[in-house]
Design a protein around this motif. Structure first.
Motif, PDB file in Angstrom:
ATOM      1  N   THR A 192      -2.217   8.138  -4.050  1.00 52.30           N
ATOM      2  CA  THR A 192      -1.543   7.140  -4.883  1.00 52.30           C
ATOM      3  C   THR A 192      -0.775   6.145  -4.023  1.00 52.30           C
ATOM      4  O   THR A 192      -0.770   4.941  -4.278  1.00 52.30           O
ATOM      5  CB  THR A 192      -0.583   7.830  -5.874  1.00 52.30           C
ATOM      6  OG1 THR A 192      -1.281   8.871  -6.523  1.00 52.30           O
ATOM      7  CG2 THR A 192      -0.059   6.849  -6.895  1.00 52.30           C
ATOM      8  N   LEU A 193      -0.128   6.674  -2.982  1.00 49.52           N
ATOM      9  CA  LEU A 193       0.631   5.792  -2.088  1.00 49.52           C
ATOM     10  C   LEU A 193      -0.288   4.769  -1.424  1.00 49.52           C
ATOM     11  O   LEU A 193       0.061   3.597  -1.279  1.00 49.52           O
ATOM     12  CB  LEU A 193       1.358   6.617  -1.019  1.00 49.52           C
ATOM     13  CG  LEU A 193       2.601   7.362  -1.479  1.00 49.52           C
ATOM     14  CD1 LEU A 193       3.163   8.192  -0.335  1.00 49.52           C
ATOM     15  CD2 LEU A 193       3.653   6.381  -1.986  1.00 49.52           C
ATOM     16  N   THR A 203       5.101   4.323   2.739  1.00 53.04           N
ATOM     17  CA  THR A 203       3.762   4.933   2.749  1.00 53.04           C
ATOM     18  C   THR A 203       3.350   5.407   4.145  1.00 53.04           C
ATOM     19  O   THR A 203       2.877   6.526   4.318  1.00 53.04           O
ATOM     20  CB  THR A 203       2.716   3.934   2.213  1.00 53.04           C
ATOM     21  OG1 THR A 203       3.035   3.653   0.856  1.00 53.04           O
ATOM     22  CG2 THR A 203       1.320   4.511   2.290  1.00 53.04           C
ATOM     23  N   TYR A 259       5.197   8.443   5.254  1.00 47.34           N
ATOM     24  CA  TYR A 259       4.717   9.593   4.485  1.00 47.34           C
ATOM     25  C   TYR A 259       3.392  10.087   5.044  1.00 47.34           C
ATOM     26  O   TYR A 259       3.213  11.265   5.315  1.00 47.34           O
ATOM     27  CB  TYR A 259       4.553   9.215   3.009  1.00 47.34           C
ATOM     28  CG  TYR A 259       4.063  10.355   2.128  1.00 47.34           C
ATOM     29  CD1 TYR A 259       4.956  11.169   1.442  1.00 47.34           C
ATOM     30  CD2 TYR A 259       2.696  10.628   2.006  1.00 47.34           C
ATOM     31  CE1 TYR A 259       4.519  12.216   0.658  1.00 47.34           C
ATOM     32  CE2 TYR A 259       2.241  11.678   1.222  1.00 47.34           C
ATOM     33  CZ  TYR A 259       3.150  12.470   0.542  1.00 47.34           C
ATOM     34  OH  TYR A 259       2.702  13.514  -0.221  1.00 47.34           O
ATOM     35  N   LEU A 305       8.107   2.340  -2.504  1.00 45.15           N
ATOM     36  CA  LEU A 305       7.074   3.344  -2.247  1.00 45.15           C
ATOM     37  C   LEU A 305       6.089   2.822  -1.215  1.00 45.15           C
ATOM     38  O   LEU A 305       5.675   3.535  -0.301  1.00 45.15           O
ATOM     39  CB  LEU A 305       6.332   3.707  -3.540  1.00 45.15           C
ATOM     40  CG  LEU A 305       7.083   4.624  -4.506  1.00 45.15           C
ATOM     41  CD1 LEU A 305       6.292   4.812  -5.790  1.00 45.15           C
ATOM     42  CD2 LEU A 305       7.371   5.967  -3.854  1.00 45.15           C
ATOM     43  N   SER A 306       5.751   1.559  -1.388  1.00 45.47           N
ATOM     44  CA  SER A 306       4.826   0.953  -0.443  1.00 45.47           C
ATOM     45  C   SER A 306       5.414   0.963   0.974  1.00 45.47           C
ATOM     46  O   SER A 306       4.721   1.222   1.949  1.00 45.47           O
ATOM     47  CB  SER A 306       4.517  -0.471  -0.891  1.00 45.47           C
ATOM     48  OG  SER A 306       3.929  -1.194   0.146  1.00 45.47           O
ATOM     49  N   ILE A 356       0.156   4.922 -10.654  1.00 46.78           N
ATOM     50  CA  ILE A 356       1.275   4.365  -9.885  1.00 46.78           C
ATOM     51  C   ILE A 356       2.589   4.503 -10.663  1.00 46.78           C
ATOM     52  O   ILE A 356       3.603   4.954 -10.125  1.00 46.78           O
ATOM     53  CB  ILE A 356       1.008   2.871  -9.548  1.00 46.78           C
ATOM     54  CG1 ILE A 356      -0.174   2.767  -8.586  1.00 46.78           C
ATOM     55  CG2 ILE A 356       2.249   2.224  -8.945  1.00 46.78           C
ATOM     56  CD1 ILE A 356      -0.630   1.344  -8.324  1.00 46.78           C
ATOM     57  N   GLN A 392       6.087   6.955  -9.853  1.00 45.66           N
ATOM     58  CA  GLN A 392       7.486   6.490  -9.847  1.00 45.66           C
ATOM     59  C   GLN A 392       8.330   7.292 -10.816  1.00 45.66           C
ATOM     60  O   GLN A 392       9.437   7.722 -10.489  1.00 45.66           O
ATOM     61  CB  GLN A 392       7.551   5.019 -10.247  1.00 45.66           C
ATOM     62  CG  GLN A 392       6.984   4.087  -9.206  1.00 45.66           C
ATOM     63  CD  GLN A 392       6.997   2.657  -9.727  1.00 45.66           C
ATOM     64  OE1 GLN A 392       8.061   2.117 -10.008  1.00 45.66           O
ATOM     65  NE2 GLN A 392       5.841   2.063  -9.875  1.00 45.66           N
ATOM     66  N   GLU A 440       7.942   0.304  -6.890  1.00 49.21           N
ATOM     67  CA  GLU A 440       6.626   0.254  -6.252  1.00 49.21           C
ATOM     68  C   GLU A 440       6.755  -0.298  -4.843  1.00 49.21           C
ATOM     69  O   GLU A 440       6.106   0.164  -3.909  1.00 49.21           O
ATOM     70  CB  GLU A 440       5.676  -0.614  -7.101  1.00 49.21           C
ATOM     71  CG  GLU A 440       4.255  -0.519  -6.602  1.00 49.21           C
ATOM     72  CD  GLU A 440       3.254  -1.272  -7.474  1.00 49.21           C
ATOM     73  OE1 GLU A 440       3.551  -1.490  -8.661  1.00 49.21           O
ATOM     74  OE2 GLU A 440       2.188  -1.624  -6.950  1.00 49.21           O
ATOM     75  N   LYS A 453      -0.077   0.840  -1.416  1.00 49.38           N
ATOM     76  CA  LYS A 453      -0.060   0.093  -0.155  1.00 49.38           C
ATOM     77  C   LYS A 453      -1.156  -0.980  -0.150  1.00 49.38           C
ATOM     78  O   LYS A 453      -0.914  -2.133   0.219  1.00 49.38           O
ATOM     79  CB  LYS A 453      -0.275   1.071   1.008  1.00 49.38           C
ATOM     80  CG  LYS A 453      -0.138   0.440   2.379  1.00 49.38           C
ATOM     81  CD  LYS A 453       1.309   0.349   2.737  1.00 49.38           C
ATOM     82  CE  LYS A 453       1.511  -0.464   4.011  1.00 49.38           C
ATOM     83  NZ  LYS A 453       2.954  -0.666   4.245  1.00 49.38           N
ATOM     84  N   LEU A 479       8.930  12.405  -0.131  1.00 46.45           N
ATOM     85  CA  LEU A 479       8.958  11.013  -0.539  1.00 46.45           C
ATOM     86  C   LEU A 479      10.382  10.538  -0.834  1.00 46.45           C
ATOM     87  O   LEU A 479      10.812   9.475  -0.402  1.00 46.45           O
ATOM     88  CB  LEU A 479       8.087  10.874  -1.799  1.00 46.45           C
ATOM     89  CG  LEU A 479       7.501   9.520  -2.120  1.00 46.45           C
ATOM     90  CD1 LEU A 479       6.834   8.912  -0.906  1.00 46.45           C
ATOM     91  CD2 LEU A 479       6.494   9.664  -3.262  1.00 46.45           C
TER      92      LEU A 479
END
Lengths: 241, 190, 190
Positions: free
Chosen positions: A65-66, A38, A41, A34-35, A88, A92, A31, A70, A18
């Motif tokens: 979680t991802l 996704t 990943y 991360l989105s 979430i 992080q 966030e 998303k 990640l």
């Protein structure tokens, strides 16, 4: 002298993967970022080979979680439970903590030397061996000590065998996509998202969801969800066109 | 590079007397310079706060512990010998007895900590001996000495109670720590 | 008797690390005095003309050659093998170094993945050691070894960059920090 070898042939864990994805895009850990990673990943996880079998559960847990993140970015109206929200935030924070130690390690890598930098000297130089057996020890003391050593080692093992964590159904994304398309073609009408899953393992739902995202992106399916938390209906785009 | 510091490092790690020739080669400096630095080191050791002395014989040099501290050193050596076997020493001795001939790394793995010091003590007390590992250079295998076996009243190691069982028991499975799979919520505090 | 000289003699003769307790016993002086003298010895070795280091790990003391003389000494010492680190090993070692003694579940938590195998390897390589957790009978605590510090050329663990900061804070506080400060904890390499 400062020879340090990093072997990045594979990712040792989900956080490493990640972080790499986020840093490749020069993003901060948020966030939103991360989105945005996704799909990369999930694509990576979907290709997981046998090498990663033992850690698959760890990778999938982060994937879940991802996907939540998303989904939230795609459907801003999506309500998440406080538990999910915590999940979430937790991800992080953990990623940030992981990065902290990763960075500390990279700092240290520069000072690592392949061979020790300091050396001791041969101990007790010039002191000869003098046979001095401890008086109090009998053979049975050794046996007792041995039993204790093995007991200690055995007590470390937990009852649950490690295989339990490993035996997860591994469904590849490609297989799932093919299976969904096959079933949509056969059904020639809308089908329910839930019917696309076999046993209701969280990991499989996840892969199915991911497969659907892929198919949506390629305009191969249409989905419809009337109510929040309602059934997701899926239809082949070919049926509609 | 500071010559006197390098020379001290070299002499210290060697333990054995080193010839001027070797010191010249290893430091890469001229002989006259090396000699001068050795004189300086010798003088430094003559200070009463130093516990070392530079012993010179036949153009070889060796660092030794200062003779005036002989009493304390002797106390250390004999104290180390007379002490009862500590529980860690007993553990180490037991592993060598039941699993020997066994390498250092295996002993460390079973105990989880470095056993170098303890093994050394056991060797100095004549309870344990080490041989070269025929399969790996620079590695040793440790076993119980014949002397100690006799002292325990055994004529062969197999006479240790439960020897067969503990000698052959598979350790590999036991040595993997499988307590949890991680990824618990962060809340878990230390 | 001059304490600092005696201590140097003792440490020199032993070669192996000696605990404060043994040094107190063998020198016959009070612990506070011994500690003070050890500090003085340490300072003396820090002079650039000295070739020695007073190495401190796990409440034991050992004289070692100075890290800056590595190249010269290495030629003389045979049979030292090379320790390459993979990124996984580095990651794990860093966590154990800064947070140790630390349990497996905490390491897993930070790494986000099961660390059993890599820890096992690191123990085998003598870079990490494990002890029983005094508070939980069925768990281990991991710490880094003296050997690890020797590869870094540090004479004690406190010399790790930012050690105090990242060692003493509890994990939750650290998490709060990294989350709130915009996530740029470490930068300058030292």
């Amino acid at each position: 002298m400062m020879s340090f070898v990093v072997t990045l042939e594979k990712f040792s864990g989900p956080l490493e993967l990640l972080l790499k994805l986020i840093e490749e895009k020069h993003l901060e850990i948020t966030e939103i970022s991360l989105s945005s990673v996704t799909e990369d990943y999930l694509a990576w996880v979907a290709q997981v080979k046998g090498d990663y079998m033992e850690n698959v559960a760890d990778f999938l847990q982060v994937a879940a979680t991802l996907l939540l993140i998303k989904s939230r970015s795609i459907l801003p109206t999506l309500e998440v439970t406080s538990e999910e929200k915590e999940e979430i935030i937790d991800l992080q924070a953990r990623l940030a903590l992981y990065k902290l130690f990763k960075d500390l390690g990279l700092n240290l890598a520069n000072s690592w030397s392949l061979q020790p930098k300091m050396f001791g000297r041969p101990s007790w130089v010039g002191k000869t061996i003098v046979f001095t057996p401890p008086k109090e020890i009998r053979a049975k003391n050794l046996t007792e000590a041995c039993q204790l050593i093995f007991q200690k080692l055995e007590s470390q093992l937990i009852l649950q065998p490690p295989e339990a964590a490993i035996r997860l159904p591994v469904i590849s994304l490609q297989d799932k996509i093919a299976s969904i398309l096959g079933r949509l073609a056969a059904a020639k009408s809308k089908i329910h998202f839930n019917s696309l899953n076999g046993e209701v393992a969280r990991e499989e739902i996840l892969i199915t969801f991911l497969a659907l995202l892929e198919l949506l992106k390629d305009n191969k399916v249409k989905v419809q969800q009337d109510d929040l938390f309602g059934e997701i209906e899926v239809e082949s785009a070919e049926n509609i066109n | 590079m500071i010559l006197i510091s390098v020379l001290e490092s070299l002499l210290f790690t060697s333990g054995e007397p080193l010839s001027l020739e070797i010191l010249v080669k290893a430091s890469g400096e001229a002989e006259a310079e090396v000699k001068k630095a050795l004189e300086e080191l010798k003088k430094r050791y003559e200070e009463e706060t130093s516990g070392l002395t530079l012993f010179e014989h036949d153009e070889t040099y060796q660092i030794l512990s200062k003779a005036t501290n002989q009493m304390s050193v002797q106390k250390l050596v004999s104290g180390v010998f007379e002490e009862k076997l500590t529980s860690t020493a007993l553990e180490c001795l037991t592993i060598v007895a039941y699993r020997g001939p066994i390498g250092r790394s295996q002993i460390d793995l079973i105990r989880g900590v470095n056993s170098g010091y303890i093994l050394h003590q056991l060797v100095l007390r004549g309870l344990v001996e080490r041989r070269n590992n025929p399969n790996r250079s620079n590695a040793f295998l440790y076993s119980i000495t014949a002397n100690y076996l006799k002292h325990l009243g055994l004529s062969r190691i197999e006479e240790l109670p439960h020897y067969e069982e503990y000698h052959t028991k598979d350790l590999q499975a036991l040595l993997n720590d499988v307590t949890s799979t991680g990824l618990e919520p962060v809340k878990a505090s230390e």
